[in-house]
Design a protein around this motif. Structure first.
Motif, PDB file in Angstrom:
ATOM      1  N   SER A  98      17.362  13.363  18.744  1.00 55.94           N
ATOM      2  CA  SER A  98      18.219  13.330  19.803  1.00 55.94           C
ATOM      3  C   SER A  98      17.654  13.108  21.025  1.00 55.94           C
ATOM      4  O   SER A  98      16.820  13.839  21.580  1.00 55.94           O
ATOM      5  N   GLY A  99      18.071  11.985  21.831  1.00 52.97           N
ATOM      6  CA  GLY A  99      17.530  11.567  22.916  1.00 52.97           C
ATOM      7  C   GLY A  99      15.841  11.165  23.056  1.00 52.97           C
ATOM      8  O   GLY A  99      15.405  11.291  24.095  1.00 52.97           O
ATOM      9  N   ARG A 100      15.416  10.980  21.885  1.00 52.71           N
ATOM     10  CA  ARG A 100      14.010  10.674  21.839  1.00 52.71           C
ATOM     11  C   ARG A 100      13.622   9.019  21.314  1.00 52.71           C
ATOM     12  O   ARG A 100      14.679   8.564  21.184  1.00 52.71           O
ATOM     13  N   GLY A 101      12.573   8.779  21.270  1.00 53.88           N
ATOM     14  CA  GLY A 101      12.010   7.329  21.043  1.00 53.88           C
ATOM     15  C   GLY A 101      12.291   7.446  19.380  1.00 53.88           C
ATOM     16  O   GLY A 101      12.311   8.356  18.655  1.00 53.88           O
ATOM     17  N   LEU A 102      12.089   6.305  18.670  1.00 57.03           N
ATOM     18  CA  LEU A 102      12.350   5.909  17.481  1.00 57.03           C
ATOM     19  C   LEU A 102      10.831   5.808  16.702  1.00 57.03           C
ATOM     20  O   LEU A 102      10.060   5.695  17.193  1.00 57.03           O
ATOM     21  N   VAL A 103      10.657   6.492  15.493  1.00 59.49           N
ATOM     22  CA  VAL A 103       9.891   6.689  14.761  1.00 59.49           C
ATOM     23  C   VAL A 103       9.911   6.076  13.403  1.00 59.49           C
ATOM     24  O   VAL A 103      11.065   5.879  12.856  1.00 59.49           O
ATOM     25  N   HIS A 104       8.799   5.203  13.250  1.00 62.80           N
ATOM     26  CA  HIS A 104       8.873   4.272  11.969  1.00 62.80           C
ATOM     27  C   HIS A 104       8.859   4.919  10.769  1.00 62.80           C
ATOM     28  O   HIS A 104       7.992   5.914  10.466  1.00 62.80           O
ATOM     29  N   LEU A 105       9.871   4.799   9.866  1.00 63.54           N
ATOM     30  CA  LEU A 105       9.920   5.588   8.410  1.00 63.54           C
ATOM     31  C   LEU A 105       9.262   4.687   7.433  1.00 63.54           C
ATOM     32  O   LEU A 105       8.159   5.174   6.639  1.00 63.54           O
ATOM     33  N   ILE A 106       9.767   3.268   7.296  1.00 64.40           N
ATOM     34  CA  ILE A 106       9.211   2.613   5.848  1.00 64.40           C
ATOM     35  C   ILE A 106       9.629   1.141   6.233  1.00 64.40           C
ATOM     36  O   ILE A 106      10.626   0.863   7.099  1.00 64.40           O
ATOM     37  N   LEU A 107       8.785   0.354   5.707  1.00 61.89           N
ATOM     38  CA  LEU A 107       9.056  -1.010   5.814  1.00 61.89           C
ATOM     39  C   LEU A 107       8.885  -1.606   4.326  1.00 61.89           C
ATOM     40  O   LEU A 107       8.260  -1.271   3.587  1.00 61.89           O
ATOM     41  N   ILE A 108       9.856  -2.610   4.177  1.00 62.29           N
ATOM     42  CA  ILE A 108      10.127  -3.259   2.989  1.00 62.29           C
ATOM     43  C   ILE A 108      10.241  -4.722   3.123  1.00 62.29           C
ATOM     44  O   ILE A 108      10.905  -5.159   3.963  1.00 62.29           O
ATOM     45  N   ARG A 109       9.170  -5.623   2.251  1.00 67.75           N
ATOM     46  CA  ARG A 109       9.074  -6.930   2.625  1.00 67.75           C
ATOM     47  C   ARG A 109      10.249  -7.607   1.792  1.00 67.75           C
ATOM     48  O   ARG A 109      10.962  -7.344   0.849  1.00 67.75           O
ATOM     49  N   SER A 110      10.736  -8.713   2.235  1.00 63.51           N
ATOM     50  CA  SER A 110      11.503  -9.691   1.713  1.00 63.51           C
ATOM     51  C   SER A 110      11.438  -9.961   0.257  1.00 63.51           C
ATOM     52  O   SER A 110      12.438 -10.309  -0.506  1.00 63.51           O
ATOM     53  N   ASN A 111      10.199  -9.813  -0.375  1.00 66.69           N
ATOM     54  CA  ASN A 111      10.016 -10.084  -1.540  1.00 66.69           C
ATOM     55  C   ASN A 111       9.968  -8.865  -2.578  1.00 66.69           C
ATOM     56  O   ASN A 111       9.405  -8.898  -3.752  1.00 66.69           O
ATOM     57  N   GLU A 112      10.122  -7.463  -1.968  1.00 67.91           N
ATOM     58  CA  GLU A 112       9.966  -6.315  -2.418  1.00 67.91           C
ATOM     59  C   GLU A 112      11.286  -5.889  -2.887  1.00 67.91           C
ATOM     60  O   GLU A 112      12.372  -6.392  -2.081  1.00 67.91           O
ATOM     61  N   ARG A 113      11.800  -5.258  -3.851  1.00 73.74           N
ATOM     62  CA  ARG A 113      13.074  -4.521  -4.197  1.00 73.74           C
ATOM     63  C   ARG A 113      13.245  -3.172  -4.056  1.00 73.74           C
ATOM     64  O   ARG A 113      14.460  -2.615  -3.838  1.00 73.74           O
ATOM     65  N   GLU A 114      12.015  -2.339  -4.078  1.00 75.04           N
ATOM     66  CA  GLU A 114      11.972  -0.961  -3.748  1.00 75.04           C
ATOM     67  C   GLU A 114      10.906  -0.452  -3.277  1.00 75.04           C
ATOM     68  O   GLU A 114       9.865  -1.070  -3.631  1.00 75.04           O
ATOM     69  N   LYS A 115      10.772   0.489  -2.716  1.00 70.94           N
ATOM     70  CA  LYS A 115       9.762   1.275  -2.192  1.00 70.94           C
ATOM     71  C   LYS A 115      10.020   2.643  -1.957  1.00 70.94           C
ATOM     72  O   LYS A 115      11.031   3.088  -1.535  1.00 70.94           O
TER      73      LYS A 115
END
Lengths: 111, 111
Positions: B39-56
Motif C-alpha cells: 500500500s502506497g509504496r513502490g513496486l517490487v519485481h517478483l518474476i519474469l517469464i520470457r516469450s519462449n517460456e511456458r512456466e516458471k
C-alpha cells in the motif's frame, strides 16, 4: 541491492507552479523511466531515458518534460502544474536482466 | 495505452489458501513480468517469464504464459498475511524495456 530514491514522498503544489521530481539510482543502469499511477489505471509511462541526455516520450508526455544530465539522475518536470496532474509518480531503472527497480514513489497533490 | 488486463480486480482469501490471478495482453511481447506493490509504496519485481517460456517458478510463485492466448497467470501458494498487496502484470514490448502495466489485482490475505 539496487537502490532507487525519489526526492520527496509527499508534495503539495499550487496550480501553475513548476514542479521538479528527482530520481537517483545507484547501479549504473542505462535506462530510466517515469510513470504515473492512478486508481484503476495501473501505471502509465510518461517518459523514459536510455542514456545521458537521451529521452523518449512515453504514452502520456503532455504537460511533462524530463532531464537527464547525469547517468544516475533522472528528473521529471511539470512545467505548469495542473490539478489533473495530482497522482502518484514512480521512477524506475532497468537492469541488464530486464527487471525494473522502482523508487518509493512521490504522491503529488496539486491544489 | 493499457496493455494488460488483470482478473480478478480483487481477491480475498485466508492464510494457507492459494491465490490465482490472470493477465491478458494485446500485442507481441519480449517478456512478461509480475510486480507487487504494498500500500502506497513502490513496486517490487517478483518474476519474469520470457516469450519462449511456458512456466516458471520462484519460491511460492508459479507463473504460466500462453502466447497463443496472450495470457498469463500468477499463482501464489500457501498464502500468508504478508502477501497482502496489489499485484501487477507488465509486458515488455520493445528493446528499450518499456513496460505496459495492467490495472492490478488487489489481494487481501486474512489470518
Amino acid at each position: 541491492d539496487v537502490k532507487v530514491t525519489q526526492s520527496s514522498r509527499y508534495l503539495v503544489k499550487r496550480t501553475g507552479e513548476k514542479v521538479f521530481l528527482e530520481c537517483v539510482q545507484d547501479m549504473d543502469h542505462e535506462n530510466m523511466f517515469w510513470y504515473r499511477q492512478d486508481p484503476g489505471l495501473g501505471l502509465r509511462l510518461i517518459y523514459f531515458s536510455y542514456d545521458v541526455k537521451m529521452k523518449e516520450k512515453g504514452d502520456i508526455p503532455e504537460g511533462y518534460s524530463v532531464s537527464r544530465e547525469k547517468k544516475e539522475r533522472f528528473s521529471l518536470i511539470l512545467e505548469s502544474a495542473s490539478t489533473n496532474q495530482t497522482s502518484m509518480y514512480l521512477c524506475a531503472s532497468r537492469s541488464g536482466t530486464n527487471k525494473q527497480y522502482f523508487g518509493p514513489g512521490t504522491r503529488l497533490t496539486v491544489t | 495505452s493499457q496493455q494488460g488486463e488483470e482478473d480478478p480486480q480483487a481477491l480475498s482469501i485466508q492464510e494457507g489458501e492459494n491465490a490465482t490471478m490472470n493477465c491478458s495482453y494485446k500485442t507481441s511481447i519480449n517478456n512478461l513480468q509480475w510486480y507487487r506493490q504494498n500500500s502506497g509504496r513502490g513496486l517490487v519485481h517478483l518474476i519474469l517469464i520470457r516469450s519462449n517460456e511456458r512456466e516458471k517458478h520462484s519460491g511460492r510463485l508459479r507463473v504460466t504464459l500462453d502466447t497463443s492466448k496472450k495470457s498469463s497467470s500468477l499463482l501464489i501458494t500457501a498464502s500468508r498475511a504478508a502477501d497482502t498487496a496489489s499485484y501487477f502484470c507488465a509486458t515488455e514490448i520493445d528493446s528499450w524495456g518499456k513496460l505496459q502495466f495492467g490495472a492490478g489485482t488487489q489481494v487481501v490475505v486474512t489470518p
